[in-house]
Design an enzyme around this catalytic site. Sequence first.
Site, PDB file in Angstrom:
ATOM      1  CE1 TYR A 163      -4.178  -2.096   5.438  1.00 17.99           C
ATOM      2  CE2 TYR A 163      -3.427   0.120   4.864  1.00 17.99           C
ATOM      3  CZ  TYR A 163      -3.915  -1.117   4.485  1.00 17.99           C
ATOM      4  OH  TYR A 163      -4.124  -1.401   3.149  1.00 17.99           O
ATOM      5  CB  SER A 215      -0.848  -0.008   1.286  1.00 17.61           C
ATOM      6  OG  SER A 215      -1.505   1.220   1.476  1.00 17.61           O
TER       7      SER A 215
HETATM    8  P1  NDP Z   1     -11.485  -6.082   0.287  1.00 18.67           P
HETATM    9  O1  NDP Z   1     -12.002  -5.922   1.694  1.00 18.67           O
HETATM   10  O2  NDP Z   1     -12.411  -5.899  -0.832  1.00 18.67           O
HETATM   11  O3  NDP Z   1     -10.770  -7.499   0.135  1.00 18.67           O
HETATM   12  C1  NDP Z   1     -10.049  -8.092   1.178  1.00 18.67           C
HETATM   13  C2  NDP Z   1      -9.915  -9.566   0.845  1.00 18.67           C
HETATM   14  O4  NDP Z   1      -9.104 -10.175   1.860  1.00 18.67           O
HETATM   15  C3  NDP Z   1     -11.247 -10.286   0.840  1.00 18.67           C
HETATM   16  O5  NDP Z   1     -11.298 -11.122  -0.291  1.00 18.67           O
HETATM   17  C4  NDP Z   1     -11.217 -11.110   2.113  1.00 18.67           C
HETATM   18  O6  NDP Z   1     -11.903 -12.352   1.904  1.00 18.67           O
HETATM   19  C5  NDP Z   1      -9.733 -11.381   2.234  1.00 18.67           C
HETATM   20  N1  NDP Z   1      -9.374 -11.760   3.596  1.00 18.67           N
HETATM   21  C6  NDP Z   1      -9.465 -11.032   4.735  1.00 18.67           C
HETATM   22  N2  NDP Z   1      -9.093 -11.776   5.777  1.00 18.67           N
HETATM   23  C7  NDP Z   1      -8.734 -12.994   5.294  1.00 18.67           C
HETATM   24  C8  NDP Z   1      -8.271 -14.199   5.874  1.00 18.67           C
HETATM   25  N3  NDP Z   1      -8.064 -14.310   7.203  1.00 18.67           N
HETATM   26  N4  NDP Z   1      -8.031 -15.254   5.073  1.00 18.67           N
HETATM   27  C9  NDP Z   1      -8.229 -15.174   3.734  1.00 18.67           C
HETATM   28  N5  NDP Z   1      -8.676 -14.061   3.118  1.00 18.67           N
HETATM   29  C10 NDP Z   1      -8.925 -12.985   3.903  1.00 18.67           C
HETATM   30  O7  NDP Z   1     -10.269  -5.062   0.210  1.00 18.67           O
HETATM   31  P2  NDP Z   1      -9.243  -4.673  -0.953  1.00 18.67           P
HETATM   32  O8  NDP Z   1      -9.500  -5.419  -2.187  1.00 18.67           O
HETATM   33  O9  NDP Z   1      -9.181  -3.204  -0.972  1.00 18.67           O
HETATM   34  O10 NDP Z   1      -7.893  -5.167  -0.272  1.00 18.67           O
HETATM   35  C11 NDP Z   1      -7.033  -6.115  -0.848  1.00 18.67           C
HETATM   36  C12 NDP Z   1      -5.603  -5.756  -0.458  1.00 18.67           C
HETATM   37  O11 NDP Z   1      -5.279  -4.498  -1.005  1.00 18.67           O
HETATM   38  C13 NDP Z   1      -5.374  -5.644   1.048  1.00 18.67           C
HETATM   39  O12 NDP Z   1      -4.140  -6.218   1.381  1.00 18.67           O
HETATM   40  C14 NDP Z   1      -5.325  -4.135   1.265  1.00 18.67           C
HETATM   41  O13 NDP Z   1      -4.552  -3.797   2.394  1.00 18.67           O
HETATM   42  C15 NDP Z   1      -4.682  -3.682  -0.018  1.00 18.67           C
HETATM   43  N6  NDP Z   1      -4.875  -2.276  -0.358  1.00 18.67           N
HETATM   44  C16 NDP Z   1      -6.130  -1.768  -0.537  1.00 18.67           C
HETATM   45  C17 NDP Z   1      -6.289  -0.421  -0.813  1.00 18.67           C
HETATM   46  C18 NDP Z   1      -7.639   0.216  -0.962  1.00 18.67           C
HETATM   47  O14 NDP Z   1      -7.708   1.461  -0.982  1.00 18.67           O
HETATM   48  N7  NDP Z   1      -8.725  -0.527  -1.066  1.00 18.67           N
HETATM   49  C19 NDP Z   1      -5.118   0.463  -0.962  1.00 18.67           C
HETATM   50  C20 NDP Z   1      -3.867  -0.207  -0.779  1.00 18.67           C
HETATM   51  C21 NDP Z   1      -3.751  -1.518  -0.498  1.00 18.67           C
HETATM   52  P3  NDP Z   1     -12.836 -13.114   2.968  1.00 18.67           P
HETATM   53  O15 NDP Z   1     -13.391 -12.081   3.897  1.00 18.67           O
HETATM   54  O16 NDP Z   1     -13.860 -13.776   2.103  1.00 18.67           O
HETATM   55  O17 NDP Z   1     -11.911 -14.089   3.626  1.00 18.67           O
END
Ligand code: NDP
Length: 245
Positions: free
Chosen positions: A152, A139
């Site tokens: 975070y 990020s």
């Molecule tokens: P979402 O909340 O849409 O997606 C997060 C994903 O992580 C979900 O598919 C969730 O699936 C999965 N997840 C969470 N906990 C677990 C777990 N214990 N085991 C397996 N899967 C897990 O967020 P984003 O798409 O935005 O985030 C994806 C990545 O991008 C993250 O690492 C975030 O930090 C990073 N990011 C996002 C930004 C933004 O502005 N959105 C900016 C910079 C980085 P489920 O709950 O079904 O397990």
Amino acid sequence: MNYTLNDRVALVTGASSGIGQATALALAEAGAKVAVAARRTDRLEALAEQASGEILVLKTDVTDLGSVREAVTHTVERFGQLDVLVNNAGLMLNSPVLGADVTEWTRMIDTNLLGSMYMVHTALPHLLDSRGTIVQISSTSGRTAYATAGVYSATKFGINAFSEALRQEVTEQGVRVVVVEPGFVSTELITHITDPARLAMAKEMAASMRTLDPKDVAAAVLYAIAQPAHVAVNEILVRPTDQSS
Ligand code: NDP
């Protein structure tokens, strides 16, 4: 640009929504066989129906080393190899340090940092065999820390540090390590914030700019993966044009 990933096998964590989902779809569209991992399998099943290529649904909790090992084993059993790991699963539960619910700290560290490390540890022997690619979704918070995002940011700084050490260990064996650092992307991420003031701030920030779409980040991931084997795109920082910090 149309990239071709025919015969490549990818495993994408956090593929049930947002960036992971868009990336899994983009990789499948480019011809890869894609294993999609997350806890919400209904979402993964829906993705599998929507995707153009071959998809393997894996109910996975990245905080559980046993679950991570099963995910990697099933992927290799089904597709015979592993070429690409997109280490994306993550949580952002921002709040000030004072009075924070420290169980949220544990969840972020276990998921974003330790979970991501478990994935690399488990997948690495296969990626060494295939001279594959590891994409670490970090990020802008992995480069700069902001008030209320200390934990975070610590997880994302941690991912960057781990990734650079990993890169030095494996690059001469043909494994490429790519750190992707998105700015604000419209996904579910902020909806899990429990601190009302911080949630309101995040929504305000989203409304103040043309945020990135998850597909924009997926395109950056695809670009890095699709480069010729001798080209390692090690870091991609991609912000919304409207985001100044
Ligand atoms: P979402 O909340 O849409 O997606 C997060 C994903 O992580 C979900 O598919 C969730 O699936 C999965 N997840 C969470 N906990 C677990 C777990 N214990 N085991 C397996 N899967 C897990 O967020 P984003 O798409 O935005 O985030 C994806 C990545 O991008 C993250 O690492 C975030 O930090 C990073 N990011 C996002 C930004 C933004 O502005 N959105 C900016 C910079 C980085 P489920 O709950 O079904 O397990």
